[in-house]
Design a protein around this motif. Structure first.
Motif, PDB file in Angstrom:
ATOM      1  N   TRP A  34       3.270 -10.934 -13.564  1.00 48.45           N
ATOM      2  CA  TRP A  34       3.598 -10.244 -14.823  1.00 48.45           C
ATOM      3  C   TRP A  34       4.831  -9.366 -14.653  1.00 48.45           C
ATOM      4  O   TRP A  34       5.685  -9.309 -15.529  1.00 48.45           O
ATOM      5  CB  TRP A  34       2.383  -9.416 -15.254  1.00 48.45           C
ATOM      6  N   ILE A  35       4.950  -8.671 -13.499  1.00 45.97           N
ATOM      7  CA  ILE A  35       6.131  -7.843 -13.243  1.00 45.97           C
ATOM      8  C   ILE A  35       7.391  -8.701 -13.266  1.00 45.97           C
ATOM      9  O   ILE A  35       8.415  -8.320 -13.825  1.00 45.97           O
ATOM     10  CB  ILE A  35       6.000  -7.093 -11.899  1.00 45.97           C
ATOM     11  N   LEU A  36       7.309  -9.871 -12.665  1.00 53.78           N
ATOM     12  CA  LEU A  36       8.491 -10.759 -12.621  1.00 53.78           C
ATOM     13  C   LEU A  36       8.850 -11.306 -13.998  1.00 53.78           C
ATOM     14  O   LEU A  36      10.028 -11.573 -14.274  1.00 53.78           O
ATOM     15  CB  LEU A  36       8.242 -11.911 -11.656  1.00 53.78           C
ATOM     16  N   LEU A  37       7.845 -11.485 -14.879  1.00 51.77           N
ATOM     17  CA  LEU A  37       8.113 -12.064 -16.183  1.00 51.77           C
ATOM     18  C   LEU A  37       8.524 -11.027 -17.227  1.00 51.77           C
ATOM     19  O   LEU A  37       8.966 -11.389 -18.307  1.00 51.77           O
ATOM     20  CB  LEU A  37       6.857 -12.800 -16.687  1.00 51.77           C
ATOM     21  N   GLY A  53      16.897  -6.376 -10.214  1.00 54.77           N
ATOM     22  CA  GLY A  53      16.212  -7.617  -9.875  1.00 54.77           C
ATOM     23  C   GLY A  53      15.429  -7.508  -8.574  1.00 54.77           C
ATOM     24  O   GLY A  53      14.316  -7.999  -8.462  1.00 54.77           O
ATOM     25  N   TRP A  54      16.013  -6.834  -7.584  1.00 56.63           N
ATOM     26  CA  TRP A  54      15.336  -6.664  -6.301  1.00 56.63           C
ATOM     27  C   TRP A  54      14.116  -5.762  -6.414  1.00 56.63           C
ATOM     28  O   TRP A  54      13.111  -5.965  -5.732  1.00 56.63           O
ATOM     29  CB  TRP A  54      16.308  -6.114  -5.256  1.00 56.63           C
ATOM     30  N   ILE A  55      14.201  -4.736  -7.253  1.00 51.65           N
ATOM     31  CA  ILE A  55      13.056  -3.832  -7.431  1.00 51.65           C
ATOM     32  C   ILE A  55      11.866  -4.614  -7.972  1.00 51.65           C
ATOM     33  O   ILE A  55      10.746  -4.472  -7.491  1.00 51.65           O
ATOM     34  CB  ILE A  55      13.417  -2.662  -8.375  1.00 51.65           C
ATOM     35  N   ASP A  56      12.115  -5.443  -8.981  1.00 56.73           N
ATOM     36  CA  ASP A  56      11.031  -6.250  -9.551  1.00 56.73           C
ATOM     37  C   ASP A  56      10.425  -7.174  -8.499  1.00 56.73           C
ATOM     38  O   ASP A  56       9.207  -7.310  -8.409  1.00 56.73           O
ATOM     39  CB  ASP A  56      11.539  -7.063 -10.743  1.00 56.73           C
ATOM     40  N   TRP A  57      11.272  -7.810  -7.702  1.00 52.80           N
ATOM     41  CA  TRP A  57      10.761  -8.703  -6.663  1.00 52.80           C
ATOM     42  C   TRP A  57       9.963  -7.932  -5.611  1.00 52.80           C
ATOM     43  O   TRP A  57       8.922  -8.397  -5.150  1.00 52.80           O
ATOM     44  CB  TRP A  57      11.914  -9.470  -5.996  1.00 52.80           C
ATOM     45  N   LEU A  58      10.445  -6.733  -5.247  1.00 52.95           N
ATOM     46  CA  LEU A  58       9.747  -5.919  -4.254  1.00 52.95           C
ATOM     47  C   LEU A  58       8.383  -5.466  -4.774  1.00 52.95           C
ATOM     48  O   LEU A  58       7.376  -5.560  -4.072  1.00 52.95           O
ATOM     49  CB  LEU A  58      10.608  -4.711  -3.869  1.00 52.95           C
ATOM     50  N   LEU A  59       8.349  -4.993  -6.017  1.00 53.45           N
ATOM     51  CA  LEU A  59       7.077  -4.553  -6.595  1.00 53.45           C
ATOM     52  C   LEU A  59       6.113  -5.730  -6.785  1.00 53.45           C
ATOM     53  O   LEU A  59       4.919  -5.620  -6.494  1.00 53.45           O
ATOM     54  CB  LEU A  59       7.313  -3.836  -7.925  1.00 53.45           C
ATOM     55  N   ALA A  60       6.635  -6.862  -7.250  1.00 53.43           N
ATOM     56  CA  ALA A  60       5.787  -8.038  -7.421  1.00 53.43           C
ATOM     57  C   ALA A  60       5.221  -8.488  -6.076  1.00 53.43           C
ATOM     58  O   ALA A  60       4.032  -8.802  -5.962  1.00 53.43           O
ATOM     59  CB  ALA A  60       6.577  -9.170  -8.070  1.00 53.43           C
ATOM     60  N   GLY A  61       6.069  -8.474  -5.041  1.00 54.34           N
ATOM     61  CA  GLY A  61       5.601  -8.829  -3.702  1.00 54.34           C
ATOM     62  C   GLY A  61       4.546  -7.860  -3.198  1.00 54.34           C
ATOM     63  O   GLY A  61       3.579  -8.270  -2.536  1.00 54.34           O
TER      64      GLY A  61
END
Length: 197
Positions: free
Chosen positions: A193-196, A79-87
């Motif tokens: 899109w990464i988050l979804l 979950g954190w990886i997705d948030w980091l990449l999306a950010g």
């Protein structure tokens, strides 16, 4: 993220090509391409040098992105990886809104001729550039360094080859501020899109 080879090719390759094409619009390397074309007029030497400089720079960047993505997986939960990449994608969306400044002091390389001057100057211009950072982020996301490198190289060519052939007339008709806004929106959309996914 285990997809079939066809969907990996279309996703990693296509998204990399689109992201870099958009990020490159109005970038200093586009202006450098115009300058080199007007200086040397040897179009094919400039194209070949751009291809080589981009393959090396973005290839190394993509491998670093894969390495970084692997390390992030070890340190952070999914979950954190997705948030980091999306950010990171959203930060790129803000970064592209800032116009590049022309870097001086490059004239000493012009004596090398069209191919080597372009190779050196393009390589230097790409260090720490938006497209290099985008390549790292895309490779960290997709974990496909070859497809990301090929996609980002294609994106670089899509953005710069028309400048080589159509030069100043093309840049005068391109509303760079609007292009930056569209690019910013695309990077923000990529983050969402990464988050979804």
């Amino acid at each position: 993220m285990m997809d079939s080879p066809d969907s990996l090719f279309s996703s990693a390759f296509f998204s990399s090509a689109v992201a870099v094409t958009l990020a490159e619009m109005g970038d200093k390397t586009q202006l450098l391409t115009l300058f080199l074309t007007l200086k040397f007029r040897n179009r094919w030497a400039i194209v070949l040098a751009i291809v080589l400089a981009t393959l090396v720079n973005h290839g190394l960047s993509a491998w670093f992105g894969v390495w970084l993505g692997d390390r992030l997986e070890l340190w952070l939960s999914d979950g954190w990886i997705d948030w980091l990449l999306a950010g990171s994608f959203m930060a790129m969306g803000l970064w592209v809104l800032i116009p590049d400044k022309d870097d001086g002091g490059e004239s000493r390389f012009l004596a090398f001729g069209a191919f080597f001057a372009t190779l050196v100057l393009f390589s230097l211009a790409e260090l720490g550039d938006k497209t290099q950072v985008a390549t790292v982020l895309l490779a960290a996301e997709w974990q496909q360094p070859m497809l990301v490198t090929l996609g980002t190289t294609l994106g670089m060519l899509i953005a710069n080859v028309p400048v080589i052939w159509f030069g100043q007339a093309l840049l005068q008709r391109t509303p760079l501020d609007r292009v930056r806004y569209v690019t910013s929106i695309c990077f923000f959309a990529g983050g969402v899109w990464i988050l979804l996914m």
